[in-house]
Enzyme design. Structure first.
Site, PDB file in Angstrom:
ATOM      1  N   SER A 173     121.931  68.937 -33.319  1.00  0.00           N
ATOM      2  CA  SER A 173     123.708  68.595 -33.753  1.00  0.00           C
ATOM      3  C   SER A 173     124.979  69.736 -33.468  1.00  0.00           C
ATOM      4  O   SER A 173     125.826  69.165 -33.009  1.00  0.00           O
ATOM      5  CB  SER A 173     123.673  67.500 -34.073  1.00  0.00           C
ATOM      6  OG  SER A 173     123.507  68.020 -35.150  1.00  0.00           O
ATOM      7  N   ASP A 233     132.266  64.608 -40.458  1.00  0.00           N
ATOM      8  CA  ASP A 233     131.793  63.187 -40.630  1.00  0.00           C
ATOM      9  C   ASP A 233     130.881  62.845 -42.005  1.00  0.00           C
ATOM     10  O   ASP A 233     130.256  62.174 -42.304  1.00  0.00           O
ATOM     11  CB  ASP A 233     130.842  62.830 -39.304  1.00  0.00           C
ATOM     12  CG  ASP A 233     129.628  63.824 -38.544  1.00  0.00           C
ATOM     13  OD1 ASP A 233     129.357  64.736 -39.509  1.00  0.00           O
ATOM     14  OD2 ASP A 233     129.048  63.495 -37.835  1.00  0.00           O
ATOM     15  N   HIS A 261     128.553  66.532 -40.089  1.00  0.00           N
ATOM     16  CA  HIS A 261     129.182  67.852 -38.760  1.00  0.00           C
ATOM     17  C   HIS A 261     130.130  68.588 -39.813  1.00  0.00           C
ATOM     18  O   HIS A 261     131.033  67.990 -40.621  1.00  0.00           O
ATOM     19  CB  HIS A 261     128.643  67.703 -37.661  1.00  0.00           C
ATOM     20  CG  HIS A 261     127.537  66.691 -37.549  1.00  0.00           C
ATOM     21  ND1 HIS A 261     127.177  65.159 -37.327  1.00  0.00           N
ATOM     22  CD2 HIS A 261     125.866  67.357 -37.145  1.00  0.00           C
ATOM     23  CE1 HIS A 261     126.180  64.905 -37.326  1.00  0.00           C
ATOM     24  NE2 HIS A 261     125.397  66.593 -36.894  1.00  0.00           N
TER      25      HIS A 261
END
Length: 370
Positions: free
Chosen positions: A35, A336, A339
């Site tokens: 990610s 968040d 990340h």
């Protein structure tokens, strides 16, 4: 000076002017990982494990809409593309049939692991976001390569001026076991397997024709809101002077040390290849060490979340009911809780591009300021 020498001088001067006004650059970027680099593969494949990625406030800062990036805006790989005058990398799963994507492709997928997913299922770890691993991403690359390259000689020349970013990958191999109660001691035993998987993938890419490869280490996980929330303790001695969990940062450094050692052996195996270690840990740690120097007023608290000491609440994660985003993400390091923000990724990318956190430095300096 004779007329002949003057002509030679003028030709040489013109050539040097031409070269200096058209700096060399990479012709493509191929990105692998999770990610931290995914530009849409997870969202296209199946975002059921993390559907919030397809909703605002994800993507709100730069793109103004969700793109599948796990941030409010651009990622490290996006800044790399901009710095070298290349278009932002399309996700592999979003490529239209027949499109060659000659400037590069992104194979990174949120939730991806280095080790095959079957390993985790065999250990009864079933919280994986995706079954895609680094091996799957290599298969995707080989398919793309067959579309781009028709003649072997042309392919070799093309790949010589392409840069391969192999990660960051491996973080989820540790996250999944940690989140279900795995101990640091247990996870240390997994490090050699994770590192060897990354090395094998890098070796495959070199055999496929890659000449310049960037292999990043892991971030300081002890500074992330999710780890601070899940593993927080009243014991003040567990934290460093900046507020990060020492034991988990030490684990990241342990992984990185093993990776660097293995990369050194790989360089001896392939002396013609330029294998660059990217110090994501160092590039990110300075943001927590001296946040105000980089324009951050909030380091550990997540910009987007549903409450708690670090604004990370698993039952009200960013994008879910009960969560909301801060008004100015540029002052936050954490996006968040898992990340980072576009602003944080921007500083990390700049540190890599200017050579402060890459060893050795990239062959071509950026042609554009980011």
């Amino acid at each position: 000076m004779s007329i002949f020498k003057k002509i030679i001088f003028l030709i040489a001067f013109f050539y040097l002017s031409l070269v200096s006004s058209h700096p060399q650059s990479y012709n493509a970027i191929f990105s692998f990982g999770d990610s931290l680099a995914d530009t849409g593969n997870f969202l296209i494949s199946d975002a059921s494990a993390f559907p919030a990625i397809g909703r605002l406030p994800y993507g709100e800062t730069f793109f103004k809409h969700p793109t599948g990036r796990c941030s409010n805006g651009r990622l490290i790989v996006d800044f790399f593309a901009e710095a070298y005058g290349l278009p932002l990398l399309p996700p592999y799963l979003g490529l239209k049939k027949g499109v060659k994507a000659e400037h590069g492709v992104n194979f990174a997928t949120a939730g991806a692991t280095a080790i095959a997913a079957e390993y985790f299922y065999s250990k009864n770890i079933t919280i994986l976001w995706t079954n895609i691993s680094l091996t799957d991403q290599l298969v995707w690359f080989q398919e793309v390569k067959s579309n781009i390259c028709v003649i072997r000689k042309d392919c070799r020349e093309y790949l010589k001026k392409s840069v391969f970013i192999v990660g960051e990958i491996g973080g989820n191999d540790y996250n999944y076991p940690y989140f279900v109660g795995g101990s640091i001691k247990q996870l240390k035993a997994l490090v050699p397997t994770v590192v060897e998987t990354i090395i094998k993938a890098t070796r495959v890419l070199i055999e496929e024709g890659a000449v310049e490869l960037i292999v990043p280490g892991n971030l300081p996980i002890g500074c992330s809101a999710v780890y601070l929330t899940l593993f927080g303790t009243p014991n003040k001695a567990a934290y460093d002077k900046n507020g990060c969990l020492k034991a988990y940062n030490a684990f990241s450094k342990y992984h990185n040390a093993k990776l660097k050692l293995s990369l050194e052996s790989l360089r001896k195996e392939y002396p013609h290849a330029k294998i660059i270690y990217a110090d994501y840990y160092g590039a990110a740690k300075r943001l927590f060490h001296a946040p105000k120097h980089y324009g951050f007023s909030n380091t550990f608290v997540a910009c987007c979340g549903g409450g708690g000491p670090y604004n990370f609440n698993y039952s009200a994660r960013c994008g879910h009911i009960g969560a909301k985003a801060c008004l100015d993400a540029s002052s936050f390091v954490n996006w968040d809780g898992i990340h980072l923000t576009e602003a944080a990724y921007h500083h990390i990318a700049k540190g890599l591009l200017n050579g402060s956190f890459t060893s050795p430095s990239l062959t071509f300096p950026p042609i554009k300021q980011i």
